[in-house]
Design a protein around this motif. Structure first.
Motif, mmCIF file in Angstrom:
data_model
loop_
_atom_site.group_PDB
_atom_site.id
_atom_site.type_symbol
_atom_site.label_atom_id
_atom_site.label_comp_id
_atom_site.label_asym_id
_atom_site.label_seq_id
_atom_site.Cartn_x
_atom_site.Cartn_y
_atom_site.Cartn_z
ATOM 1 N N LEU A 86 0.840 -1.210 0.000
ATOM 2 C CA LEU A 86 0.000 0.000 0.000
ATOM 3 C C LEU A 86 0.868 1.250 0.000
ATOM 4 C CD1 LEU A 86 -2.648 -1.234 2.562
ATOM 5 C CD2 LEU A 86 -3.099 -0.648 0.180
ATOM 6 N N ILE A 144 -6.429 7.139 1.905
ATOM 7 C CA ILE A 144 -7.064 5.844 1.630
ATOM 8 C C ILE A 144 -6.077 4.694 1.830
ATOM 9 C CG2 ILE A 144 -6.736 5.900 -0.894
ATOM 10 C CD1 ILE A 144 -9.971 4.791 -0.345
ATOM 11 N N GLU A 199 -6.936 1.711 4.474
ATOM 12 C CA GLU A 199 -6.912 0.291 4.117
ATOM 13 C C GLU A 199 -5.882 -0.460 4.968
ATOM 14 O OE1 GLU A 199 -8.867 -1.515 2.638
ATOM 15 O OE2 GLU A 199 -7.875 -3.205 1.684
ATOM 16 N N ARG A 217 -7.428 -0.968 8.326
ATOM 17 C CA ARG A 217 -8.509 -1.953 8.268
ATOM 18 C C ARG A 217 -7.936 -3.374 8.256
ATOM 19 N NH1 ARG A 217 -11.559 -5.079 4.694
ATOM 20 N NH2 ARG A 217 -10.110 -4.740 2.981
ATOM 21 N N PHE A 235 -15.440 -19.246 8.152
ATOM 22 C CA PHE A 235 -14.409 -18.592 7.355
ATOM 23 C C PHE A 235 -14.406 -17.099 7.664
ATOM 24 C CE2 PHE A 235 -13.454 -15.877 3.808
ATOM 25 C CZ PHE A 235 -12.188 -16.299 3.463
ATOM 26 N N GLU A 237 -12.256 -13.427 6.506
ATOM 27 C CA GLU A 237 -11.205 -12.789 5.712
ATOM 28 C C GLU A 237 -10.097 -12.308 6.657
ATOM 29 O OE1 GLU A 237 -10.895 -12.677 2.548
ATOM 30 O OE2 GLU A 237 -12.908 -13.107 1.819
ATOM 31 N N ARG A 257 -20.933 -9.979 -2.658
ATOM 32 C CA ARG A 257 -19.737 -9.691 -3.464
ATOM 33 C C ARG A 257 -20.055 -9.711 -4.950
ATOM 34 N NH1 ARG A 257 -15.114 -12.025 0.591
ATOM 35 N NH2 ARG A 257 -15.127 -10.083 1.762
ATOM 36 N N TYR A 299 -16.007 1.989 -1.518
ATOM 37 C CA TYR A 299 -14.673 1.878 -0.923
ATOM 38 C C TYR A 299 -13.700 1.205 -1.893
ATOM 39 C CZ TYR A 299 -11.043 0.816 2.515
ATOM 40 O OH TYR A 299 -9.853 0.729 3.184
ATOM 41 N N ASP A 313 -12.852 3.672 -4.615
ATOM 42 C CA ASP A 313 -11.948 4.715 -4.120
ATOM 43 C C ASP A 313 -10.512 4.206 -4.032
ATOM 44 O OD1 ASP A 313 -14.108 6.380 -3.924
ATOM 45 O OD2 ASP A 313 -14.310 6.213 -1.737
ATOM 46 N N LEU A 314 -10.385 2.982 -3.516
ATOM 47 C CA LEU A 314 -9.048 2.389 -3.395
ATOM 48 C C LEU A 314 -8.396 2.276 -4.771
ATOM 49 C CD1 LEU A 314 -9.043 -0.754 -1.062
ATOM 50 C CD2 LEU A 314 -7.486 1.184 -0.949
ATOM 51 N N GLN A 356 -4.856 4.587 -6.415
ATOM 52 C CA GLN A 356 -3.517 4.066 -6.718
ATOM 53 C C GLN A 356 -3.566 2.660 -7.303
ATOM 54 O OE1 GLN A 356 -0.692 5.144 -3.549
ATOM 55 N NE2 GLN A 356 0.393 3.268 -4.021
ATOM 56 N N HIS A 363 -5.140 0.056 -6.398
ATOM 57 C CA HIS A 363 -5.158 -1.076 -5.465
ATOM 58 C C HIS A 363 -6.522 -1.763 -5.500
ATOM 59 C CE1 HIS A 363 -3.661 -3.443 -2.134
ATOM 60 N NE2 HIS A 363 -4.830 -3.275 -1.548
ATOM 61 N N GLU A 400 -9.113 -4.193 -3.743
ATOM 62 C CA GLU A 400 -9.351 -4.716 -2.391
ATOM 63 C C GLU A 400 -9.138 -6.223 -2.377
ATOM 64 O OE1 GLU A 400 -12.968 -3.512 0.099
ATOM 65 O OE2 GLU A 400 -12.995 -5.695 0.223
ATOM 66 N N GLN A 401 -8.387 -6.671 -1.392
ATOM 67 C CA GLN A 401 -8.032 -8.084 -1.332
ATOM 68 C C GLN A 401 -9.027 -8.869 -0.495
ATOM 69 O OE1 GLN A 401 -5.052 -9.350 -2.977
ATOM 70 N NE2 GLN A 401 -5.618 -7.406 -3.916
ATOM 71 N N TYR A 402 -9.540 -9.930 -1.060
ATOM 72 C CA TYR A 402 -10.295 -10.893 -0.264
ATOM 73 C C TYR A 402 -10.162 -12.258 -0.889
ATOM 74 C CZ TYR A 402 -14.008 -9.739 -3.667
ATOM 75 O OH TYR A 402 -14.743 -9.513 -4.807
ATOM 76 N N LYS A 403 -10.448 -13.281 -0.094
ATOM 77 C CA LYS A 403 -10.250 -14.649 -0.590
ATOM 78 C C LYS A 403 -11.548 -15.280 -1.056
ATOM 79 C CE LYS A 403 -6.251 -15.865 2.236
ATOM 80 N NZ LYS A 403 -5.963 -16.268 3.609
#
Lengths: 511, 519
Positions: free
Chosen positions: A374, A383, A387, A390, A445, A447, B384, B418, B421-422, B426, B428, B430-433
């Motif tokens: 980041l 931001i 992040e 978070r 589960f 995240e 999602r 969100y 915006d991320l 830049q 990015h 958002e990371q999730y599995k």
């Protein structure tokens, strides 16, 4: 979109890491590698006592392998230079009636017919089979025998299921990453921190005033200005806490401990490829062994135990008469924000969640890699920090849950301390996991979880948290066949473990 | 422990019903469980979900289905992605591939490099760096290659198929495993007077079917989950306002394309799904902004072959059932929620629900803790997918119709805002599995619909401008060469699936992953 300008400079042109030691140097090494070639000047202020105080030995989860790989470090050189040992499992002694259990990092058993292995293990247990769950893990069996080898590259081989981390000597690792960081162009100044200056309007840190101790005076004056600051000053939190006023939220109600008594002894041969955690009358004792040292730590709460009694208890469980004992106070908790203004906290300045399975260096590595991912391209990085915070909070919450589980698993010790612990409130996450697991072994589960559901199941079953019921779909299978498969699996694993060399022999081949 | 349930009743025999029956039949067998599926030939199935995502291959693989036989029996073609036209603005088009863009360099995702190159004046779209896109556009197909270092391993594939033939195929599979089929309409549902649990169903013939667990695959109306249990519905039509669809198959006029088309229209969008022998078409639209007649006319005008059936009118409300699992009833398919088939997610969501039902398979006590966990997982999946679908509408510069002006300006979920915006800041993602759409999909739609970040990741600058140009060129040329060497989609279909069940199992392994099969 912005126009491309090839002369455009990367925004943070100087980053100052305040506080050296294993925390500061791990962070600096990660930045040194991640930002290498980008003309970002990275300076580490080695301000002596104003550094994060870690125990002499620590353990690192398998995430350290990825970390080393990302930094391009050869494991052999890492092991031989730091005198680290391997770490295949956590050995739990006397947890809820289970005298002896090994929790590996890898999954237990194999999925059969599309059904998770744990479902079969629960089924078999319900039918009266008392085989411990760790008999279905090659990593656990190998650890138990004091053996080690690297996992096989062949995905079809049982030996590919081994997974490991390290048991490390903190000072050696600090020296290792220091040399690495300096090799990547990171600067070091030995100094004392005199003051921290804050900009009235933006609230950012503008500079740190130092009293330089060594011969860096020609290059740096006493006012160190930077775009970003990494606070690695430990619990003192000179920047994020004392200067920026970000508050520290205590977690003592969940993790009731505030002091450690520890001792370190030199050893001749590398010790066990595992750490050992044992409940004590007023807390937990953890044993860690590297190639050169063995460390015993008693973590307790001063409301329930005096330093002297803690020391006596450790002395009794350790038959080394010449051992010296040290004490370290700590405060479990987390910073309300990990990245605030232009300052990022790492190590104890960010938080301390105790060291059961996931320890400080793991969190530092994870934080440093997260910052590189980041990494801000401009001064407008709200931001990025949002992040970052978070994700860090998510990571912490799950670890808090897992570490609190250690406390909540001790149900058979009678002492005022454990009585108190039994009455502490559970985190929402832990309570939820226990409710789903206790019904029929389901683990939710989440995240951002550091440990897999498989690791949770391993701990829970090791601590004799057998669910009320097993997955009924197993009943559709053939009883005879299932029994045979389980026996076969155990035999295969125990046979394979016998073929693996002894840990210290294996390590000797490295030196 | 003898509190197992015994009788399972599946209500509805569409794609959801037969997929459930097949998987439950496979996992439960017929020794200890009785599985009954009730369907009525008088009730039509919706079956617009003829386009799939690669996860369907994992479902088939788990069932032990021969992929070539399956393709032959369901009239299937291969699918490498979806082409979106006119979404960002009229005249635009991009393909969202089942694959990865370029390769990660210095631990930084490829799209950051592409972004810098674009700022430097590179004109090639990001799709030129994904084999899935280039092969699709060239109407080529081949299996991905099991060489992790090769760009030819960086894509996956799914199918376009005839969902009603798939239901027939799975019916045979299920019946062979002991699933009993009952023809008839359910006219009455009996509940336990205290618990409200569903106890039995009465068919038009008067026959009573008793069950312990009921799987509601009855479609939008939710015969059990809603009409009986009044579970409630979370309405998402303020974010996904389309509420009707008209479907019609048409004659095949050319060789089938290896991708689905999703073409934006004045008040919705049109799908085009190429099968071996015909083409599936339809328009999804918002009745507030247009009329059924206008859409029907527009749909027929835009067919490239003669229509093969009457227009099939469908009404729906986008949203999600508040609980997919309520008491002893589990809703699977449209009864658990409706998300328009813009990204071919319907069958995926059915598959997820079946997988979770098997994982959390109940005992007779129906503990609510486990059901709640099922619902938590399903909610996460739906939300999602929902956010990803909304992005297609909200990331537009179209303002040529009232519909597009609405979706362009509508408030969007915070969770999506969100993410945007991320990315905008830049690049990015958002990371999730959990969830089917990960980085490459978000990148495909962000870039495809002109959401460009202000900055790329700073570590991109580790490569000099020349090195960057050189690396991008090399990747693009290699991909173009790899695509060139592939057989045409038509040849691939002939080669692999025309032998049906007798063909050797040459296909690659399946994975629960949208982008790769070997990992």
């Amino acid at each position: 979109m912005l126009e491309y300008n090839s002369d455009e400079k990367l925004y943070p042109q100087r980053i100052v890491v305040v506080g050296a030691g294993a925390v500061g140097w791990t962070f600096a090494a990660t930045l040194g590698n991640g930002l290498n070639g980008l003309n970002v000047e990275i300076v580490v202020l080695d301000c002596g006592v104003n550094r994060d105080q870690l125990l002499p030995c620590n353990s690192a989860t398998p995430a350290a392998l990825t970390f080393n790989k990302m930094l391009g470090v050869d494991e052999k050189s890492f092991i031989s230079q730091t005198k680290s040992a391997y770490f295949l499992a956590t050995h739990y002694k006397n947890i809820s009636g289970n005298s002896d259990y090994f929790m590996p990092f890898s999954e237990h058993g194999f999925m059969m017919n599309g059904i998770a292995f744990s479902s079969y293990a629960l089924y078999s247990h319900a039918k009266g089979d008392n085989t411990a769950y760790d008999f279905y893990s090659l990593s656990a069996l190998t650890a138990r025998l004091g053996r080690f080898r690297h996992p096989s590259d062949n995905a079809n081989s049982l030996l590919s299921t081994l997974d490991y981390g390290f048991q490390i000597n903190t000072n050696n690792v600090a020296a290792y990453w220091r040399a690495y960081a300096i090799g990547k162009g990171v600067h070091e100044i030995s100094c004392e921190i005199k003051s921290v200056q804050i900009d009235d309007i933006s609230g950012d840190i503008t500079s740190v005033t130092i009293d330089s101790l060594a011969d860096n005076k020609q290059k740096y004056n006493n006012l160190i200005a930077a775009d970003l600051y990494i606070d690695c000053t430990g619990e003192q939190a000179l920047l994020i806490g004392k200067s920026l006023g970000v508050k520290y939220d205590s977690l003592e109600s969940y993790l009731p401990a505030n002091r450690q008594c520890y001792t370190t002894m030199p050893i001749q041969h590398a010790g066990a490829p595992y750490t050992t955690i044992t409940p004590a009358p007023s807390g937990f004792i953890k044993e860690t062994t590297t190639q050169t040292s063995k460390q015993l730590v008693y973590s307790y709460h001063t409301d329930f135990l005096t330093d002297n009694d803690a020391m006596l208890f450790l002395q009794n469980s350790n038959n080394n008469a010449s051992a010296e004992y040290h004490f370290m106070p700590f405060s479990v908790g987390n910073r309300a924000e990990f990245w605030c203004k232009n300052c990022i906290a790492a190590g104890r300045a960010a938080g301390y969640l105790q060291d059961f399975v996931i320890d400080q260096l793991h969190l530092v590595q994870s934080a440093a890699l997260r910052l590189v991912t980041l990494f801000p391209a401009t001064k407008q990085y709200e931001i990025n920090s949002k992040e970052y915070n978070r994700l860090t909070m998510l990571e912490y919450q799950h670890i808090i849950d897992f570490h609190q589980l250690h406390y909540k698993s001790i149900r058979d010790l009678k002492s005022p301390y454990w009585e108190y612990v039994n009455n502490t409130v559970m985190t929402h996450g832990l309570a939820h996991r226990l409710s789903t697991f206790s019904k029929r072994g389901v683990l939710p589960f989440y995240e951002g979880e550091t440990l897999s559901p498989g690791t949770w199941a391993s701990f829970l079953l090791g601590a004799n948290f057998w669910p009320e019921a097993y997955d009924p779909i197993v009943d559709a299978g053939d009883v005879q066949w299932i029994t045979e498969q389980l026996i076969k699996m155990r035999k295969m694993m125990s046979d394979a473990a016998q073929t693996i060399p002894l840990h210290h022999d294996y390590l000797r081949s490295f030196n | 422990m003898n509190n197992n349930i015994v009788n399972l009743v599946i209500v509805g025999g569409g794609t959801a019903g037969w997929m459930s029956a097949a998987a439950l039949g496979k996992f439960l067998g017929n020794k200890k469980y009785n599985i009954t599926l009730i369907e009525s030939e008088l009730i039509g199935t919706v079956g617009v979900g003829e386009a799939t995502v690669p996860h369907i291959r994992f479902f088939n693989e788990t069932l032990g289905i021969n992929e070539n036989e399956f393709m032959q029996k369901t009239n299937a073609t291969y699918k490498l992605g979806i082409e979106f036209s006119n979404w960002a603005k009229k005249g635009d088009a991009y393909i969202h591939p089942f694959g990865i863009y370029g390769k990660t360099i210095n631990d930084v995702s490829f799209h950051h490099y592409w972004l810098k190159a674009k700022m430097m004046g590179n004109q090639f779209p990001i799709g030129d760096y994904a084999l899935g896109v280039v092969a699709a556009a060239a109407e080529k197909f081949n299996y991905p290659n099991n060489d992790a270092n090769s760009l030819s391993s960086k894509y996956s594939y799914a199918f376009h198929f005839d969902a009603s033939l798939y239901a027939v195929f799975l019916r045979e599979y299920s019946e062979a495993r002991g699933v009993k089929r009952k023809e008839g309409k359910v006219v009455q549902v009996q509940q336990h007077p205290d618990s409200g649990f569903v106890q039995s169903l009465t068919l038009e013939s008067g026959e009573v079917i008793v069950g312990d667990l009921f799987v509601d695959c009855s479609g939008f109306r939710g015969l059990l989950i809603e009409q009986t249990l009044n579970t409630g519905y979370e309405d998402w039509s303020h974010w996904l306002p389309c509420d009707r669809a008209i479907a019609v198959p048409s004659e095949k006029t050319s060789v089938p394309l290896p991708y689905t088309k999703a073409i934006a229209r004045d008040a919705g969008w049109q799908w085009r799904i190429p099968l071996q022998s015909r083409t599936g078409n339809g328009q999804v639209y918002c009745s507030h902004y247009t009329s059924d007649d206008a859409v029907a006319e527009n749909l027929l005008e835009n067919l490239d072959g003669k229509p093969l059936a009457n227009l099939n009118h469908i009404r729906f409300q986008t949203g999600r059932r508040k609980k997919s699992w309520n008491k002893n009833c589990v809703a699977i398919g449209l009864s658990s929620g409706f998300l328009e088939p813009l990204e071919s997610t319907s069958i995926y969501l059915i598959q997820m629900a079946i997988t979770k039902l098997i994982e959390y398979f109940p005992r007779a006590d129906f503990d609510t803790v486990t059901a709640d966990e099922f619902n938590r997982d399903i909610t996460m999946e739906y939300e999602r997918v929902r956010d990803f679908l909304i992005l297609h509408y909200s990331a537009t510069s179209r303002d040529d119709t009232e519909f597009w002006r609405y979706v362009k300006n509508m408030p969007i979920p915070k969770s999506l805002q969100y993410k945007i915006d991320l990315f905008r800041h830049q690049g990015h993602v958002e990371q999730y599995k959990r969830g089917m759409f990960l980085d490459p999909s978000w990148v495909a739609v962000y870039f495809g619909q002109n959401i460009f970040p202000q900055h790329y990741h700073p570590a991109v600058n580790k490569l000099s401008d020349d090195e960057l140009r050189h690396q991008l060129n090399a990747i693009r040329q290699q991909i173009s060469m790899l695509a060139e060497k592939m057989p045409s989609h038509e040849q691939a279909i002939k080669q692999y699936c025309h032998q049906g069940a007798n063909s050797p199992s040459s296909w690659p392994p399946a994975a629960m992953n949208l982008y790769e099969v070997f990992s």
